[in-house]
Design an enzyme around this catalytic site. Structure first.
Site, PDB file in Angstrom:
ATOM      1  N   TYR A  63      43.369  73.006 -16.753  1.00  0.00           N
ATOM      2  CA  TYR A  63      42.477  73.300 -15.888  1.00  0.00           C
ATOM      3  C   TYR A  63      42.115  74.850 -15.825  1.00  0.00           C
ATOM      4  O   TYR A  63      40.950  75.328 -15.256  1.00  0.00           O
ATOM      5  CB  TYR A  63      43.160  73.006 -14.414  1.00  0.00           C
ATOM      6  CG  TYR A  63      43.872  71.858 -13.970  1.00  0.00           C
ATOM      7  CD1 TYR A  63      43.272  70.661 -14.778  1.00  0.00           C
ATOM      8  CD2 TYR A  63      44.716  71.651 -13.127  1.00  0.00           C
ATOM      9  CE1 TYR A  63      43.873  69.624 -14.458  1.00  0.00           C
ATOM     10  CE2 TYR A  63      44.951  70.418 -12.513  1.00  0.00           C
ATOM     11  CZ  TYR A  63      44.570  69.350 -13.315  1.00  0.00           C
ATOM     12  OH  TYR A  63      45.189  67.842 -12.921  1.00  0.00           O
ATOM     13  N   HIS A 121      50.487  65.871 -19.904  1.00  0.00           N
ATOM     14  CA  HIS A 121      49.383  65.527 -19.155  1.00  0.00           C
ATOM     15  C   HIS A 121      48.747  64.290 -19.319  1.00  0.00           C
ATOM     16  O   HIS A 121      48.302  63.422 -18.529  1.00  0.00           O
ATOM     17  CB  HIS A 121      48.249  66.492 -19.527  1.00  0.00           C
ATOM     18  CG  HIS A 121      47.273  66.789 -18.388  1.00  0.00           C
ATOM     19  ND1 HIS A 121      46.775  67.957 -18.373  1.00  0.00           N
ATOM     20  CD2 HIS A 121      46.872  65.875 -17.532  1.00  0.00           C
ATOM     21  CE1 HIS A 121      45.835  67.898 -17.209  1.00  0.00           C
ATOM     22  NE2 HIS A 121      45.952  66.528 -16.635  1.00  0.00           N
TER      23      HIS A 121
END
Length: 290
Positions: A63, A121
């Site tokens: 992110y 992730h």
């Protein structure tokens, strides 16, 4: 094996949510997703969310906002031990040495000595899962993460991960909202005592145009987004809605003052479909979804 249960946290003028317990982790049932939030606005949203009562913030190295998330947590004035912070390692860093280094770099950006939850992730078939999970367990034993888990894992990958892991996996973070059928993945998580953390829980705003959700929302004096979040929370699923608007923070958090009936829950469950997926990254080939 620990059961996954929703239990009420201590109430303090509405500032505490409920929690989901799994393998020793106590995950606040509503958190702030921060995907695509950047810079000062990200830090400000995190700060405001925590001041409003959120106690769970989700980020990831991908992110590119861990530094701002950490700034927001510190600016909020909320004690660190009261905030559940999750971050994630990107698949290109799943080799053991790379994973350890990535975890340390995430902590440096967050300016923390540990995170509450560190996740893989996305699956990476290019690196043996045994090696990656061994490194993830080591990171936990080093004290860099209190708990560990996975994200975007299918039933087969969940079963394999639980078999290979030398430390408990507390959750699988996956796309869950009223329009996607994730029943198989949810059942697999519960079979292993893992919590389910739902990202995109309001289908990136798609719930607001659904007639069924709109009708149920009107009956409760709520929004379609609130009904969707309540639907998941009422099923014992953690939700991490992402918003870039401060006014949405309070709306997303106000889901504990009403209850959906059995009939309403069934109606919403009937919206799920096999092709309801929104997020599907094919960076190295997405898994064969259930």
């Amino acid at each position: 094996m620990n059961a996954v249960v929703a239990t009420p946290a201590v109430e303090a003028k509405g500032t505490e949510s409920q929690v989901i317990e799994a393998h020793g982790a106590r995950i606040p049932v509503i958190g702030l997703g921060t995907w695509n939030l950047r810079g000062r606005s990200c830090a400000g949203l995190v700060e405001q969310a925590l001041r409003l009562g959120y106690r769970h913030v989700d980020t990831a190295e991908m992110y590119d906002n861990e530094r701002e998330v950490g700034e927001g947590v510190r600016a909020s004035g909320i004690a660190r031990k009261q905030v559940f912070i999750t971050t994630k390692v990107w698949p290109s860093h799943f080799a053991p040495r790379e994973l350890e280094r990535a975890a340390k770099e995430s902590l440096a950006r967050l300016r923390l000595t540990e995170v509450d939850l560190l996740l893989l992730h996305w699956p990476n078939p290019q690196i043996p899962l045994r090696e990656t999970l061994g490194a993830l367990g080591k990171v936990k034993r080093m004290g860099l993460a209190r708990h560990i888990g996975v994200s975007n894992f299918t039933v087969a990958l969940i079963d394999e991960a639980v078999r290979l892991a030398d430390e408990p996996l507390v959750c699988n973070q996956v796309e869950v909202h009223p329009f996607i059928d994730q029943s198989k993945v949810i059942a697999a998580c519960r079979r292993h005592g893992m919590a389910i953390v739902a990202y995109s829980p309001v289908a990136r705003g798609g719930v607001k145009s659904d007639k069924v959700l709109g009708r149920i929302a009107k009956a409760h004096g709520k929004s379609a987004a609130q009904v969707s979040l309540r639907f998941l929370a009422q099923r014992g699923i953690v939700v991490i809605p992402r918003t870039s608007r401060v006014e949405r923070l309070s709306e997303n958090f106000a889901i504990f003052d009403f209850v959906l009936s059995v009939t309403e829950m069934a109606e919403i469950a009937g919206l799920a479909r096999r092709d309801g997926r929104i997020v599907d990254y094919a960076y190295s080939g997405s898994p064969n979804w259930d």
